[in-house]
Design a protein around this motif. Structure first.
Motif, PDB file in Angstrom:
ATOM      1  N   UNK A  89       0.826  -1.212   0.000  1.00 23.15           N
ATOM      2  CA  UNK A  89       0.000   0.000   0.000  1.00 23.15           C
ATOM      3  C   UNK A  89       0.864   1.267   0.000  1.00 23.15           C
ATOM      4  N   UNK A  90       1.957   1.213   0.760  1.00 25.69           N
ATOM      5  CA  UNK A  90       2.855   2.371   0.799  1.00 25.69           C
ATOM      6  C   UNK A  90       3.439   2.651  -0.579  1.00 25.69           C
ATOM      7  N   UNK A  91       3.851   1.590  -1.285  1.00 27.29           N
ATOM      8  CA  UNK A  91       4.417   1.777  -2.627  1.00 27.29           C
ATOM      9  C   UNK A  91       3.353   2.250  -3.615  1.00 27.29           C
ATOM     10  N   UNK A  92       2.146   1.703  -3.509  1.00 25.95           N
ATOM     11  CA  UNK A  92       1.079   2.138  -4.420  1.00 25.95           C
ATOM     12  C   UNK A  92       0.723   3.615  -4.194  1.00 25.95           C
ATOM     13  N   UNK A  93       0.904   4.067  -2.966  1.00 23.29           N
ATOM     14  CA  UNK A  93       0.642   5.495  -2.710  1.00 23.29           C
ATOM     15  C   UNK A  93       1.669   6.373  -3.432  1.00 23.29           C
ATOM     16  N   UNK A  94       2.806   5.823  -3.795  1.00 19.58           N
ATOM     17  CA  UNK A  94       3.823   6.577  -4.531  1.00 19.58           C
ATOM     18  C   UNK A  94       3.580   6.562  -6.044  1.00 19.58           C
ATOM     19  N   UNK A  95       2.488   5.910  -6.470  1.00 18.29           N
ATOM     20  CA  UNK A  95       2.251   5.721  -7.905  1.00 18.29           C
ATOM     21  C   UNK A  95       0.980   6.423  -8.383  1.00 18.29           C
ATOM     22  N   UNK A  96       1.007   6.808  -9.668  1.00 17.51           N
ATOM     23  CA  UNK A  96      -0.147   7.407 -10.336  1.00 17.51           C
ATOM     24  C   UNK A  96      -0.407   6.592 -11.597  1.00 17.51           C
ATOM     25  N   UNK A  97      -1.664   6.379 -11.895  1.00 16.04           N
ATOM     26  CA  UNK A  97      -2.028   5.492 -12.999  1.00 16.04           C
ATOM     27  C   UNK A  97      -2.041   6.229 -14.342  1.00 16.04           C
ATOM     28  N   UNK A  98      -1.015   7.013 -14.597  1.00 15.69           N
ATOM     29  CA  UNK A  98      -0.819   7.666 -15.898  1.00 15.69           C
ATOM     30  C   UNK A  98       0.598   8.222 -15.925  1.00 15.69           C
ATOM     31  N   UNK A  99       1.048   8.578 -17.101  1.00 15.75           N
ATOM     32  CA  UNK A  99       2.380   9.136 -17.261  1.00 15.75           C
ATOM     33  C   UNK A  99       2.318  10.646 -16.971  1.00 15.75           C
ATOM     34  N   UNK A 100       3.087  11.102 -15.973  1.00 20.71           N
ATOM     35  CA  UNK A 100       3.100  12.520 -15.578  1.00 20.71           C
ATOM     36  C   UNK A 100       4.548  13.011 -15.611  1.00 20.71           C
ATOM     37  N   UNK A 101       4.863  13.931 -16.506  1.00 17.00           N
ATOM     38  CA  UNK A 101       6.206  14.502 -16.610  1.00 17.00           C
ATOM     39  C   UNK A 101       6.304  15.786 -15.791  1.00 17.00           C
ATOM     40  N   UNK A 102       7.523  16.288 -15.635  1.00 20.92           N
ATOM     41  CA  UNK A 102       7.744  17.478 -14.796  1.00 20.92           C
ATOM     42  C   UNK A 102       6.895  18.655 -15.247  1.00 20.92           C
ATOM     43  N   UNK A 103       6.762  18.835 -16.539  1.00 22.22           N
ATOM     44  CA  UNK A 103       5.968  19.962 -17.048  1.00 22.22           C
ATOM     45  C   UNK A 103       4.506  19.874 -16.619  1.00 22.22           C
ATOM     46  N   UNK A 104       4.065  18.661 -16.277  1.00 17.00           N
ATOM     47  CA  UNK A 104       2.676  18.476 -15.845  1.00 17.00           C
ATOM     48  C   UNK A 104       2.511  18.676 -14.340  1.00 17.00           C
ATOM     49  N   UNK A 105       3.638  18.799 -13.628  1.00 17.73           N
ATOM     50  CA  UNK A 105       3.579  18.952 -12.168  1.00 17.73           C
ATOM     51  C   UNK A 105       3.398  20.425 -11.825  1.00 17.73           C
ATOM     52  N   UNK A 106       2.178  20.880 -11.864  1.00 20.49           N
ATOM     53  CA  UNK A 106       1.860  22.289 -11.640  1.00 20.49           C
ATOM     54  C   UNK A 106       1.726  22.591 -10.150  1.00 20.49           C
ATOM     55  N   UNK A 107       2.057  23.831  -9.798  1.00 22.03           N
ATOM     56  CA  UNK A 107       2.032  24.237  -8.394  1.00 22.03           C
ATOM     57  C   UNK A 107       0.613  24.192  -7.838  1.00 22.03           C
ATOM     58  N   UNK A 108       0.475  23.526  -6.691  1.00 24.49           N
ATOM     59  CA  UNK A 108      -0.812  23.501  -6.006  1.00 24.49           C
ATOM     60  C   UNK A 108      -1.780  22.450  -6.520  1.00 24.49           C
ATOM     61  N   UNK A 109      -1.332  21.578  -7.423  1.00 25.18           N
ATOM     62  CA  UNK A 109      -2.231  20.548  -7.941  1.00 25.18           C
ATOM     63  C   UNK A 109      -2.135  19.280  -7.092  1.00 25.18           C
ATOM     64  N   UNK A 110      -3.083  18.396  -7.300  1.00 27.41           N
ATOM     65  CA  UNK A 110      -3.060  17.082  -6.637  1.00 27.41           C
ATOM     66  C   UNK A 110      -3.203  15.993  -7.692  1.00 27.41           C
ATOM     67  N   UNK A 111      -2.584  14.877  -7.411  1.00 29.49           N
ATOM     68  CA  UNK A 111      -2.706  13.693  -8.260  1.00 29.49           C
ATOM     69  C   UNK A 111      -3.327  12.581  -7.434  1.00 29.49           C
ATOM     70  N   UNK A 112      -4.191  11.794  -8.047  1.00 24.78           N
ATOM     71  CA  UNK A 112      -4.787  10.657  -7.341  1.00 24.78           C
ATOM     72  C   UNK A 112      -3.826   9.480  -7.396  1.00 24.78           C
ATOM     73  N   UNK A 113      -3.463   8.988  -6.221  1.00 26.66           N
ATOM     74  CA  UNK A 113      -2.523   7.865  -6.148  1.00 26.66           C
ATOM     75  C   UNK A 113      -3.238   6.554  -6.486  1.00 26.66           C
ATOM     76  N   UNK A 114      -2.429   5.523  -6.617  1.00 27.14           N
ATOM     77  CA  UNK A 114      -2.990   4.197  -6.895  1.00 27.14           C
ATOM     78  C   UNK A 114      -3.347   3.452  -5.615  1.00 27.14           C
ATOM     79  N   UNK A 115      -3.289   4.151  -4.463  1.00 28.23           N
ATOM     80  CA  UNK A 115      -3.772   3.563  -3.211  1.00 28.23           C
ATOM     81  C   UNK A 115      -5.028   4.319  -2.788  1.00 28.23           C
ATOM     82  N   UNK A 116      -6.181   3.714  -3.060  1.00 29.47           N
ATOM     83  CA  UNK A 116      -7.493   4.254  -2.685  1.00 29.47           C
ATOM     84  C   UNK A 116      -7.729   5.663  -3.234  1.00 29.47           C
TER      85      UNK A 116
END
Length: 646
Positions: free
Chosen positions: A123-150
């Motif tokens: 579960x800890x490792x899945x929380x470090x994962x996102x179910x899509x390809x996200x590059x640095x340019x997509x990492x915008x300030x103040x955004x959230x990504x849904x992890x693969x843990x719940x």
């Protein structure tokens, strides 16, 4: 080609894949760095060729983890049975903790993970994962990504200095492409968070006093609400450092408490988060209350206003981040006037007001503005406090809490000593009577502090009243009366008077003085030349100021070696204030241009005389040079025309 620059922090293993914004500093948190170069992700060197020209073949995420410095994550992926997922088809992003990140985890935390690999570790490792390809340019300030843990959120912040954080962990190596996604290496193992800032305050023992303060200030709902806040949370220890009297006053004043005790800080005036890893140099933050704070770092420590007072940093919440501070931040808006002045440029003034028995006006809830002279005014010691001095100090306290940005020229201010003070707005200064504001306002809970460059001198009568009361001007007073100007200088107005002293009149030749005093018209003309119809205090004089006198000619007021000069004559005393103007004592009688004796060189040239001079010179030349004879003849003819003949 394909070479990336890295800032390495000397004496540590810390690396920063830098950008141009950081290079010129060559420092991280005050410590020197070395710029080194290595192949960008996905490329390698070729012997004999420059840079890193060879592109590496892509492999899956599992194999990529072993290449990018995250072998421990690779190992735990194998143990937790995550390996088939990150080897197989798909498009994933993994924020992979570095080997050092896993090693720095507390032993009990790591034990709980590896003792239950199929649930806790997975579960800890899945929380470090996102179910899509996200590059640095997509990492915008103040955004959230849904992890693969719940689908629990991962908070992303991309700061102007190039730092990217993932749940407070710094992005170390970004954009390592894989056949089934992308790998980003981070410097911490991130954990899920389900608690708001308010919930953390309610459950943390070291924040017990803060809990009571939040309740008293009615800020519970704010700290429970959605948003992105940074809370600088004073610990119980921080509250204990505050004098009991001050603390009781604040706890009993919800408005002051909202400004003082919480310091909920949105970075750069926005509702946002700052993480410790994002601070690599100093920056200024603005609180919700409007106070600015200087946030910096020194080595591994964060600093606030230059002090290393942050005890525990980066406690993540669903609506922000908490940094525990062991010193209470006191914004000006919660302070009394005495507290505003502590350790400031007007601290000696506070001693002065205290000696005069005026403390109650500066510590209570009375709305006032204090005009406090700066310490340099008292470099020779504080004056003796007597009844007259106490009255003068009362006239340094203005009724109502003011702000200098709303003051306007000609405004009248009422003091606690029942005097009326005038405001003068100049190009280079803002003055109240003879004193000018020397620093920005400090606005407290009930009072505002103006730092003044000198003691105020409230006006005590009209220009004529002031001149009559000063024995130095007895001759001038007689001259004004003789010239019929008494009424002019008694009436309401805005005069600047350059007043010749008795010494100035004695310096005049006796015959000239007698002649002047005997001619009322000429005397009035001379005296009007000493008066301008606008108020100019010395604080408004920079290099040169020109005033139009009542006589009509210009007066030039200048500053040289910290001495005011009028028409290049030094002024003996400045800023003698009157209700209808200001007086400067001068030890000379000023002369209008038309009244000054002219030297021969200044006299208008006589055309005939000039021609004669030219002709005389040419006549000698013409005798030696026949070609000039006609010229000489023409000059003689012109002389006859101008003079009507000799």
């Amino acid at each position: 080609p394909n070479v990336c620059a890295v800032q390495k922090l000397i004496g540590t293993n810390r690396k920063y894949f830098t950008n141009c914004k950081q290079w010129y500093q060559r420092k991280i948190c005050g410590k020197s760095t070395v710029i080194s170069y290595e192949c960008c992700p996905g490329y390698e060197k070729v012997p004999g060729e420059k840079g890193c020209p060879a592109a590496l073949p892509l492999s899956n995420i599992y194999e990529t983890l072993g290449v990018v410095g995250s072998a421990t994550t690779q190992l735990y992926s194998d143990r937790s049975n995550l390996r088939p997922d990150i080897e197989g088809p798909g498009s994933f992003t993994i924020f992979a903790p570095s080997n050092e990140a896993w090693a720095s985890l507390p032993a009990e935390t790591l034990d709980s993970l590896v003792s239950n690999v199929n649930i806790e570790l997975l579960n800890a490792l899945r929380y470090h994962m996102v179910n899509k390809r996200v590059l640095t340019d997509d990492l915008k300030h103040g955004t959230t990504l849904n992890s693969m843990y719940q689908d629990l959120p991962i908070q992303i912040h991309h700061y102007p200095n190039g730092i990217v954080t993932v749940n407070c962990a710094r992005l170390l190596k970004a954009d390592h492409h894989a056949t089934n996604g992308v790998v980003h290496v981070i410097d911490k193992v991130i954990a899920t968070t389900t608690n708001s800032i308010q919930h953390i305050i309610e459950t943390e023992e070291s924040l017990e006093t803060l809990r009571a303060a939040v309740a008293a200030s009615d800020l519970n709902s704010l700290l429970e609400s959605e948003g992105q806040y940074t809370l600088l949370a004073p610990t119980n220890e921080a509250f204990e450092k505050i004098p009991r009297e001050t603390l009781n006053r604040i706890l009993g004043d919800p408005e002051a408490l909202r400004g003082k005790c919480l310091s909920t800080e949105p970075i750069e005036g926005l509702k946002s988060i700052f993480h410790a890893e994002a601070i690599i140099a100093g920056l200024t933050m603005e609180t919700l209350e409007g106070t600015t704070l200087d946030v910096g770092c020194s080595g591994e420590e964060l600093t606030l206003n230059g002090k290393p007072i942050i005890a525990n940093k980066d406690v993540l919440a669903t609506n922000g981040v908490i940094h525990f501070v062991n010193e209470l931040l006191i914004p000006d808006s919660a302070k009394t006037l005495f507290e505003l002045a502590q350790e400031s440029e007007v601290s000696k003034s506070m001693d002065f007001f205290r000696q005069a028995g005026l403390s109650s006006h500066l510590t209570g809830s009375e709305r006032v503005t204090l005009l406090a002279p700066v310490n340099d005014v008292f470099k020779d010691g504080l004056p003796v406090v007597d009844s007259n001095m106490k009255k003068l100090l009362l006239n340094h306290i203005v009724r109502d809490q003011l702000s200098s940005k709303y003051l306007y020229h000609g405004q009248k201010l009422q003091t606690l000593g029942d005097k009326e003070l005038r405001v003068f707005v100049y190009r280079n200064n803002l003055c109240i009577e003879n004193a000018c504001i020397a620093a920005h306002d400090k606005r407290g809970r009930f009072g505002t502090l103006f730092s003044m460059d000198k003691m105020l001198t409230p006006p005590s009568g009209s220009v004529m009243d002031v001149l009559k009361a000063d024995h130095r001007f007895s001759t001038l007073v007689a001259a004004i009366q003789s010239a019929g100007l008494t009424e002019n200088l008694n009436r309401p107005g805005t005069f600047t008077v350059f007043a010749p002293t008795n010494e100035a009149f004695r310096a005049m030749p006796q015959g000239e003085l007698n002649k002047l005093m005997g001619n009322a018209k000429e005397l009035a003309n001379i005296l009007k030349f000493h008066v301008a119809d606008e108020i100019l205090v010395s604080g408004a004089v920079n290099a040169l100021v020109r005033l139009k006198s009542l006589q009509g000619d210009k007066l030039e007021v200048s500053m040289k070696n910290n001495v005011i000069h009028i028409n290049k004559e030094p002024v003996a005393e400045s800023d003698i204030m009157a209700t209808n103007g200001v007086i400067y004592a001068v030890n000379s009688v000023l002369q209008p241009q038309a009244s000054r004796p002219q030297e021969r060189g200044d006299e208008p040239a006589d055309p005939a005389l000039e021609i004669f001079k030219q002709a005389s010179a040419l006549s000698k030349v013409s005798q030696r040079n026949p070609r000039l004879a006609p010229v000489y003849s023409r000059l003689l003819a012109r002389m006859k025309e101008n003079s009507g003949g000799f």
